[in-house]
Design a protein around this motif. Structure first.
Motif, PDB file in Angstrom:
ATOM      1  N   UNK A 136     -40.096   4.402 124.835  1.00 51.15           N
ATOM      2  CA  UNK A 136     -39.681   4.331 123.426  1.00 51.15           C
ATOM      3  C   UNK A 136     -40.873   4.055 122.515  1.00 51.15           C
ATOM      4  N   UNK A 137     -41.802   3.216 123.001  1.00 49.48           N
ATOM      5  CA  UNK A 137     -43.006   2.907 122.229  1.00 49.48           C
ATOM      6  C   UNK A 137     -43.828   4.170 121.979  1.00 49.48           C
ATOM      7  N   UNK A 138     -43.854   5.068 122.936  1.00 49.77           N
ATOM      8  CA  UNK A 138     -44.572   6.332 122.776  1.00 49.77           C
ATOM      9  C   UNK A 138     -43.784   7.294 121.902  1.00 49.77           C
ATOM     10  N   UNK A 139     -42.478   7.356 122.114  1.00 47.44           N
ATOM     11  CA  UNK A 139     -41.639   8.353 121.450  1.00 47.44           C
ATOM     12  C   UNK A 139     -41.461   8.083 119.954  1.00 47.44           C
TER      13      UNK A 139
ATOM     14  N   UNK B 135     -42.579  17.478 126.967  1.00 46.37           N
ATOM     15  CA  UNK B 135     -42.771  16.234 127.697  1.00 46.37           C
ATOM     16  C   UNK B 135     -44.213  15.767 127.527  1.00 46.37           C
ATOM     17  N   UNK B 136     -44.362  14.480 127.317  1.00 43.20           N
ATOM     18  CA  UNK B 136     -45.677  13.850 127.298  1.00 43.20           C
ATOM     19  C   UNK B 136     -45.704  12.866 128.455  1.00 43.20           C
ATOM     20  N   UNK B 137     -46.616  13.067 129.367  1.00 40.28           N
ATOM     21  CA  UNK B 137     -46.727  12.207 130.537  1.00 40.28           C
ATOM     22  C   UNK B 137     -48.009  11.397 130.442  1.00 40.28           C
ATOM     23  N   UNK B 138     -47.906  10.115 130.696  1.00 35.96           N
ATOM     24  CA  UNK B 138     -49.107   9.275 130.703  1.00 35.96           C
ATOM     25  C   UNK B 138     -49.090   8.422 131.959  1.00 35.96           C
ATOM     26  N   UNK B 139     -50.219   8.373 132.622  1.00 35.30           N
ATOM     27  CA  UNK B 139     -50.371   7.600 133.851  1.00 35.30           C
ATOM     28  C   UNK B 139     -51.509   6.610 133.679  1.00 35.30           C
TER      29      UNK B 139
ATOM     30  N   UNK C 104     -50.602   0.593 124.198  1.00 35.41           N
ATOM     31  CA  UNK C 104     -51.137   1.246 122.986  1.00 35.41           C
ATOM     32  C   UNK C 104     -52.073   2.407 123.311  1.00 35.41           C
ATOM     33  N   UNK C 105     -52.789   2.307 124.424  1.00 36.89           N
ATOM     34  CA  UNK C 105     -53.672   3.400 124.817  1.00 36.89           C
ATOM     35  C   UNK C 105     -52.867   4.637 125.210  1.00 36.89           C
ATOM     36  N   UNK C 106     -51.688   4.437 125.771  1.00 36.49           N
ATOM     37  CA  UNK C 106     -50.852   5.585 126.125  1.00 36.49           C
ATOM     38  C   UNK C 106     -50.352   6.294 124.878  1.00 36.49           C
TER      39      UNK C 106
END
Length: 82
Positions: free
Chosen positions: A26-29, A45-49, A61-63
């Protein structure tokens, strides 16, 4: 199975996401969704690892910054960059 089908569906196969994973999603969206121009109807889709973690810096925050950068260099029409 050889066909790539797993009985039981997504939840049984992969399990439910944790509360922390849902909150980070949710923080990203929330800041990025309004920046995509009206009329964009494609599934996106946005994927972050997190590949490395020092136990001091919070990676959330970096994501958001990484996903915003990925959108900025993509062909997705943005109202303005984050």
């Amino acid at each position: 199975s050889a066909a790539g089908l797993t009985k039981g569906g997504f939840i049984k196969r992969d399990g439910r996401p944790s509360d922390d994973e849902i909150l980070v999603s949710r923080l990203i969206d929330r800041p990025l969704r309004p920046m995509i121009a009206e009329g964009w109807t494609h599934d996106t889709q946005l994927l972050s690892w997190v590949l490395s973690y020092d136990q001091k810096t919070v990676p959330n925050p970096l994501s958001v910054c990484g996903c915003a950068a990925a959108l900025a260099v993509s062909d997705i029409p943005l109202v303005k960059p984050v």
